[in-house]
Enzyme design. Structure first.
Site, PDB file in Angstrom:
ATOM      1  N   SER A   1      12.558  30.959  77.066  1.00  0.00           N
ATOM      2  CA  SER A   1      13.731  31.843  77.017  1.00  0.00           C
ATOM      3  C   SER A   1      14.780  31.205  76.116  1.00  0.00           C
ATOM      4  CB  SER A   1      14.348  32.001  78.403  1.00  0.00           C
ATOM      5  OG  SER A   1      13.451  32.612  79.279  1.00  0.00           O
TER       6      SER A   1
ATOM      7  N   GLU B   1      19.979  28.716  75.662  1.00  0.00           N
ATOM      8  CA  GLU B   1      19.443  27.759  76.642  1.00  0.00           C
ATOM      9  C   GLU B   1      19.146  26.390  76.014  1.00  0.00           C
ATOM     10  OE1 GLU B   1      15.710  27.936  78.739  1.00  0.00           O
ATOM     11  OE2 GLU B   1      16.512  29.368  80.152  1.00  0.00           O
TER      12      GLU B   1
ATOM     13  N   ARG C   1      19.657  26.724  85.420  1.00  0.00           N
ATOM     14  CA  ARG C   1      19.334  26.095  84.124  1.00  0.00           C
ATOM     15  C   ARG C   1      20.411  25.071  83.740  1.00  0.00           C
ATOM     16  NH1 ARG C   1      15.566  28.673  85.252  1.00  0.00           N
ATOM     17  NH2 ARG C   1      14.120  29.807  83.919  1.00  0.00           N
TER      18      ARG C   1
HETATM   19  N1  EPU Z   1      12.716  42.654  80.256  1.00  0.00           N
HETATM   20  C1  EPU Z   1      12.719  43.722  79.399  1.00  0.00           C
HETATM   21  N2  EPU Z   1      12.374  43.493  78.101  1.00  0.00           N
HETATM   22  C2  EPU Z   1      12.001  42.285  77.651  1.00  0.00           C
HETATM   23  C3  EPU Z   1      12.013  41.199  78.540  1.00  0.00           C
HETATM   24  C4  EPU Z   1      12.367  41.403  79.844  1.00  0.00           C
HETATM   25  O1  EPU Z   1      13.036  44.839  79.769  1.00  0.00           O
HETATM   26  O2  EPU Z   1      11.680  42.189  76.467  1.00  0.00           O
HETATM   27  C5  EPU Z   1      12.997  42.894  81.676  1.00  0.00           C
HETATM   28  C6  EPU Z   1      11.692  42.887  82.461  1.00  0.00           C
HETATM   29  O3  EPU Z   1      11.161  44.137  82.551  1.00  0.00           O
HETATM   30  C7  EPU Z   1      12.079  42.345  83.810  1.00  0.00           C
HETATM   31  C8  EPU Z   1      13.318  41.536  83.513  1.00  0.00           C
HETATM   32  O4  EPU Z   1      13.761  41.831  82.204  1.00  0.00           O
HETATM   33  O5  EPU Z   1      12.415  43.393  84.666  1.00  0.00           O
HETATM   34  C9  EPU Z   1      13.087  40.052  83.684  1.00  0.00           C
HETATM   35  O6  EPU Z   1      12.066  39.620  82.805  1.00  0.00           O
HETATM   36  P1  EPU Z   1      11.103  38.390  83.177  1.00  0.00           P
HETATM   37  O7  EPU Z   1      10.528  38.552  84.518  1.00  0.00           O
HETATM   38  O8  EPU Z   1      10.150  38.215  82.040  1.00  0.00           O
HETATM   39  O9  EPU Z   1      12.063  37.160  83.296  1.00  0.00           O
HETATM   40  P2  EPU Z   1      13.335  36.705  82.473  1.00  0.00           P
HETATM   41  O10 EPU Z   1      14.550  36.972  83.300  1.00  0.00           O
HETATM   42  O11 EPU Z   1      13.310  37.254  81.097  1.00  0.00           O
HETATM   43  C10 EPU Z   1      13.407  34.325  83.550  1.00  0.00           C
HETATM   44  C11 EPU Z   1      13.463  32.906  83.075  1.00  0.00           C
HETATM   45  C12 EPU Z   1      12.089  32.449  82.617  1.00  0.00           C
HETATM   46  C13 EPU Z   1      11.137  32.542  83.788  1.00  0.00           C
HETATM   47  C14 EPU Z   1      11.112  33.982  84.289  1.00  0.00           C
HETATM   48  C15 EPU Z   1      10.307  34.101  85.563  1.00  0.00           C
HETATM   49  C16 EPU Z   1      15.716  32.560  82.267  1.00  0.00           C
HETATM   50  C17 EPU Z   1      16.605  32.413  81.068  1.00  0.00           C
HETATM   51  N3  EPU Z   1      14.434  32.795  82.002  1.00  0.00           N
HETATM   52  O12 EPU Z   1      13.077  35.125  82.419  1.00  0.00           O
HETATM   53  O13 EPU Z   1      12.211  31.096  82.243  1.00  0.00           O
HETATM   54  O14 EPU Z   1       9.839  32.152  83.398  1.00  0.00           O
HETATM   55  O15 EPU Z   1      12.449  34.435  84.604  1.00  0.00           O
HETATM   56  O16 EPU Z   1      10.994  33.480  86.602  1.00  0.00           O
HETATM   57  O17 EPU Z   1      16.196  32.449  83.388  1.00  0.00           O
HETATM   58  C18 EPU Z   1      12.668  29.656  80.387  1.00  0.00           C
HETATM   59  O18 EPU Z   1      13.695  29.329  80.975  1.00  0.00           O
HETATM   60  O19 EPU Z   1      12.354  29.173  79.273  1.00  0.00           O
HETATM   61  C19 EPU Z   1      11.804  30.677  80.978  1.00  0.00           C
HETATM   62  C20 EPU Z   1      10.731  31.167  80.355  1.00  0.00           C
END
Ligand code: EPU
Length: 332
Positions: free
Chosen positions: A232, A328, A161
């Site tokens: 995010s 972010e 990012r």
């Molecule tokens: N999780 C929770 N509770 C929540 C949210 C997430 O326990 O409320 C856990 C989920 O269970 C999962 C883990 O956290 O095991 C990761 O969650 P998720 O797959 O939704 O991805 P993320 O790490 O929260 C990142 C990116 C997203 C991208 C997704 C998929 C960042 C800051 N965010 O989110 O990017 O879509 O992975 O690759 O790296 C963005 O940058 O705006 C964005 C949406």
């Protein structure tokens, strides 16, 4: 090029905050820049579709909304297609267009809100693919003297990012066009989350992967047209292996991803949920009830409300996990 004063920025960014620009310019032709540089009030700020932005209530100077359009196949060789898109193109429409043309490679990045020109700034990424994996170069205009510069992948210094456009070169360039290299040897990237499971029993095609990504995003990320948000809100923090091991000991459920460099990325959404913020509001804003990493505007909020919630969440996560969360979006 048309110029407006006292312009409502609410509909021009996805958080939908109360915000007004002193001066807004619709930038539809690169040749307009010299005239703009001669006349415009400073500072100059470049706007795409505002999907990663927290604007203050009064934004001084000049906001340049990039509305350059066009997309084309520049050429191909034995190994790849080389595709160019103007900065004002909608990102998702561009991805869909490449798939329709039979040039896969961007399918995992389907449905990310924003424009093509904004994509390199924070090196957008999702479901195991980042922009830098398909990036070939970009053209930008200097906001200091209007000169044109071509940036190679090395120039852009992409990170998680992150790019040079958020640091050393922040605020100095208006990106006009982005070039992509889409390899002809296609390989589906299905290792993130439940992507593979979603495709179980189906033929794995680029469009099927795009559809699975779209379905996954729609199931947990709010549509900015319905509820204001900037995706995010925090980065997933990256910590040393030692810190991660100590945290795993104390919190066995900690969601974490070892990185190639030995460090460990922690799921900020998980920590925010554990800290009690999932679905919780503070005034007009809150953390989304299906994905705690997304800050949402329930209506009528301004940047000060966003800042108050951001600081409350940061404080609680720091207290419980000893980890600092960084936002972010870009702040104006
Ligand atoms: N999780 C929770 N509770 C929540 C949210 C997430 O326990 O409320 C856990 C989920 O269970 C999962 C883990 O956290 O095991 C990761 O969650 P998720 O797959 O939704 O991805 P993320 O790490 O929260 C990142 C990116 C997203 C991208 C997704 C998929 C960042 C800051 N965010 O989110 O990017 O879509 O992975 O690759 O790296 C963005 O940058 O705006 C964005 C949406």
């Amino acid at each position: 090029m048309s110029t407006h004063t006292a312009c409502d920025l609410g509909p021009l960014h996805t958080l939908g905050l109360r915000a007004q620009a002193e001066c807004l310019v619709h930038f539809t032709d690169g040749h307009q820049l010299q005239a703009l540089l001669a006349e415009a009030e400073r500072p100059l700020r470049v706007l795409g579709s505002g999907s990663n932005l927290v604007p203050g209530e009064r934004v001084g100077g000049t906001v340049i909304r990039v509305e350059l359009v066009g997309r084309t196949l520049l050429g191909e060789d034995e190994y790849a297609w080389y595709v160019a898109a103007a900065a004002g193109e909608n990102w998702h429409d561009f991805v869909q267009w490449t798939l329709e043309q039979g040039w896969p490679g961007l399918e995992n990045l389907s449905l990310i809100p924003g424009t093509v020109g904004a994509a390199p700034i924070q090196n957008i990424g999702a479901y195991g693919v980042e922009l830098k994996d398909r990036f070939h170069g970009l053209a930008a205009l200097s906001l200091e003297d209007g000169s044109v510069c071509l940036f190679t992948p090395e120039h852009c210094e992409f990170g998680y990012r992150d790019s040079i456009f958020k640091h050393g070169q922040a605020g100095r360039w208006l990106i006009t066009e982005v070039l992509f290299r889409l390899p002809k040897q296609w390989e589906a990237k299905l290792d993130y989350g439940d992507l593979r499971a979603r495709l179980d029993g189906q033929e794995i095609t680029p469009q099927a992967v795009a559809d699975a990504v779209i379905a996954t995003r729609q199931s947990k990320l709010p549509d900015p047209a319905v509820i204001g948000n900037a995706g995010s809100f925090f980065h997933n923090p990256v910590v040393s292996a030692e810190v991660a091991a100590a945290l795993r000991e104390r919190f066995p459920g900690l969601v974490n991803y070892p990185q190639e460099d030995g460090r460990v990325k922690l799921a900020a959404g998980w920590m925010i949920e554990q800290a009690g913020w999932k679905g919780k509001r503070l005034g007009q804003v809150g953390m989304y009830d299906k994905q705690a990493l997304v800050l949402v505007n329930h209506g009528g909020a301004g940047a000060a409300d966003v800042k108050a919630l951001m600081q409350a969440v940061q404080a609680d996560v720091a207290k419980q996990f000893g980890v600092a969360l960084t936002p972010e979006p870009i702040w104006w």
